[in-house]
Design an enzyme around this catalytic site. Structure first.
Site, short mmCIF file in Angstrom:
data_model
loop_
_atom_site.label_atom_id
_atom_site.label_comp_id
_atom_site.label_asym_id
_atom_site.label_seq_id
_atom_site.Cartn_x
_atom_site.Cartn_y
_atom_site.Cartn_z
CB SER A 19 48.06 -100.20 11.68
OG SER A 19 49.23 -100.42 10.94
CB SER A 20 43.36 -98.19 11.19
OG SER A 20 44.43 -97.34 10.89
CE1 TYR A 43 52.07 -99.54 7.23
CE2 TYR A 43 50.37 -101.21 7.49
CZ TYR A 43 50.93 -100.01 7.87
OH TYR A 43 50.36 -99.28 8.88
CE LYS A 49 49.87 -97.87 5.40
NZ LYS A 49 50.26 -96.57 5.89
CB SER A 100 54.04 -95.99 8.15
OG SER A 100 52.77 -95.98 7.57
N GLY A 107 52.58 -92.40 4.55
CA GLY A 107 51.95 -93.06 5.69
C GLY A 107 51.58 -92.11 6.82
CG ASP A 163 47.23 -89.83 8.55
OD1 ASP A 163 47.87 -90.58 7.78
OD2 ASP A 163 46.16 -90.16 9.08
CD GLU A 164 51.01 -87.91 12.43
OE1 GLU A 164 51.17 -88.48 11.33
OE2 GLU A 164 50.78 -88.54 13.48
C1 HMN Z 1 46.85 -98.64 8.51
O1 HMN Z 1 47.50 -99.59 8.09
O2 HMN Z 1 45.84 -98.79 9.16
C2 HMN Z 1 47.27 -97.22 8.27
O3 HMN Z 1 47.39 -97.03 6.92
C3 HMN Z 1 48.49 -96.85 9.00
C4 HMN Z 1 48.75 -95.37 8.92
O4 HMN Z 1 50.04 -95.11 8.44
C5 HMN Z 1 48.58 -94.76 10.28
N1 HMN Z 1 49.54 -95.33 11.18
C6 HMN Z 1 49.17 -96.07 12.21
O5 HMN Z 1 48.01 -96.25 12.50
C7 HMN Z 1 50.25 -96.70 13.01
C8 HMN Z 1 48.72 -93.27 10.22
O6 HMN Z 1 47.89 -92.79 9.23
C9 HMN Z 1 48.34 -92.65 11.57
O7 HMN Z 1 47.02 -93.01 11.88
C10 HMN Z 1 48.43 -91.13 11.52
O8 HMN Z 1 49.66 -90.72 10.99
C11 HMN Z 1 48.21 -90.51 12.89
O9 HMN Z 1 49.29 -90.77 13.75
#
Ligand code: HMN
Length: 294
Positions: free
Chosen positions: A46-47, A135, A163, A165, A188, A190-191
């Site tokens: 995603s990122s 995922y 993984k 989320s 997944g 981070d919070e």
């Molecule tokens: C990715 O695939 O880039 C990340 O691993 C996804 C990850 O779960 C993040 N979710 C999203 O970006 C949608 C979280 O780490 C997220 O950045 C964090 O919980 C802050 O909201």
């Protein structure tokens, strides 16, 4: 399977000033994260803005990360793409490059029956010798991994983890309970890192780890030592920071990229339709960076 345990930042899309993939910036970010002492990288998820990049751009990113870090960190390639054909092409390419594992979201856009999702993940798994990590991100894909499908897919030895989320931490516990002892569940959100670990997650993959690796490494240290009250304090700091990141104008990814910039790692901005940080909010990023450094 210890190589999957620890703090695994999601790798961000790295663009030059014209918005094109930047090999130099990819390498700089990879080295920066390596020097922070993280366990591995999750590339092209995603990122990584995977759904906004074409196949050649995604391959380039996989390649430059591997060139920088192969053999030094655990490298997981996210290969989920609109069609099975493209996903398999990316999977094979990641294997050639020496990635440790593959991962993929379920098919996107059409709401397909579970049989199609099963086939999609199975065809990716069968296309290489690499281990595979599902995922699960129902809030973005519209599909929440069922225990029924997980059990079916577990008949394939290549499936080593999920993984997760989804927001209910309970899902982590359910996935662990449905699988064998060595099955890895990655937290997944981070919070919820600390709560995810407490309910059974073995490890974490996250989008905000990269800009505050020290905090996540510390939280992990406390969780491993069984010091939950200290772990909770760090989670509190992390959540204050994430809530501020999410309160600015622009996508959270663009705010994170501005923070990287302040840390001396310029990886450009986000690709539309994601929005860059706008107006006065650019100045607020400095405050977030200061908070992280405290
Ligand atoms: C990715 O695939 O880039 C990340 O691993 C996804 C990850 O779960 C993040 N979710 C999203 O970006 C949608 C979280 O780490 C997220 O950045 C964090 O919980 C802050 O909201």
């Amino acid at each position: 399977l210890d190589k999957y345990k620890g703090i695994i930042p999601a790798f961000y899309a790295c663009y030059d000033e014209a918005g094109e993939i930047s090999p130099e910036r990819i390498k700089a970010l990879a080295i920066h994260l390596y020097e922070k002492g993280v366990q591995g990288l999750y590339v092209g998820g995603s990122s990584g803005e995977c759904i906004y990049q074409n196949l050649e751009e995604r391959k380039a990113t996989l390649k430059y990360v591997a060139e920088s870090l192969k053999g030094q960190l655990t490298l997981i390639a996210h290969v989920g793409a609109p069609s099975t054909k493209e996903s398999v092409e990316l999977a094979k390419y990641a294997e050639e490059l020496g990635y440790d594992a593959l991962s993929a979201i379920p098919p996107i856009y059409f709401q397909l029956p579970e049989s199609a999702i099963e086939k999609y993940w199975t065809e990716i798994m069968d296309s290489t010798d690499l281990p595979f990590i599902i995922y699960n991100i129902p809030q973005s894909t519209g599909y929440n991994l069922s225990i029924n499908l997980l059990k079916k897919l577990l008949q394939n030895d290549k499936l080593i983890g999920v993984k997760n989320s989804s927001m209910p931490v309970m899902d982590i516990e359910r996935f662990k309970a449905a699988a064998h002892d060595d099955f890895i569940v990655f937290n997944g959100p981070d919070e919820q890192y600390v709560s995810g670990r407490l309910i059974g997650a073995d490890s974490g993959i996250g989008g905000t780890y990269g800009v505050m690796p020290e905090l996540f490494l510390k939280a992990e240290e406390f969780v491993s030592a069984g010091d939950f009250s200290e772990a909770r304090k760090i989670q509190h700091d992390i959540n204050d920071i994430i809530m501020t990141l999410c309160s600015l104008n622009g996508s959270m990814y663009s705010v994170i990229k501005e923070i990287y910039k302040l840390k001396g790692v310029n990886i450009g901005s986000v690709r539309g339709p994601l929005e860059p940080v706008s107006g006065d909010d650019i100045e607020k990023v400095e405050g977030i960076k200061t908070r992280i450094d405290e």
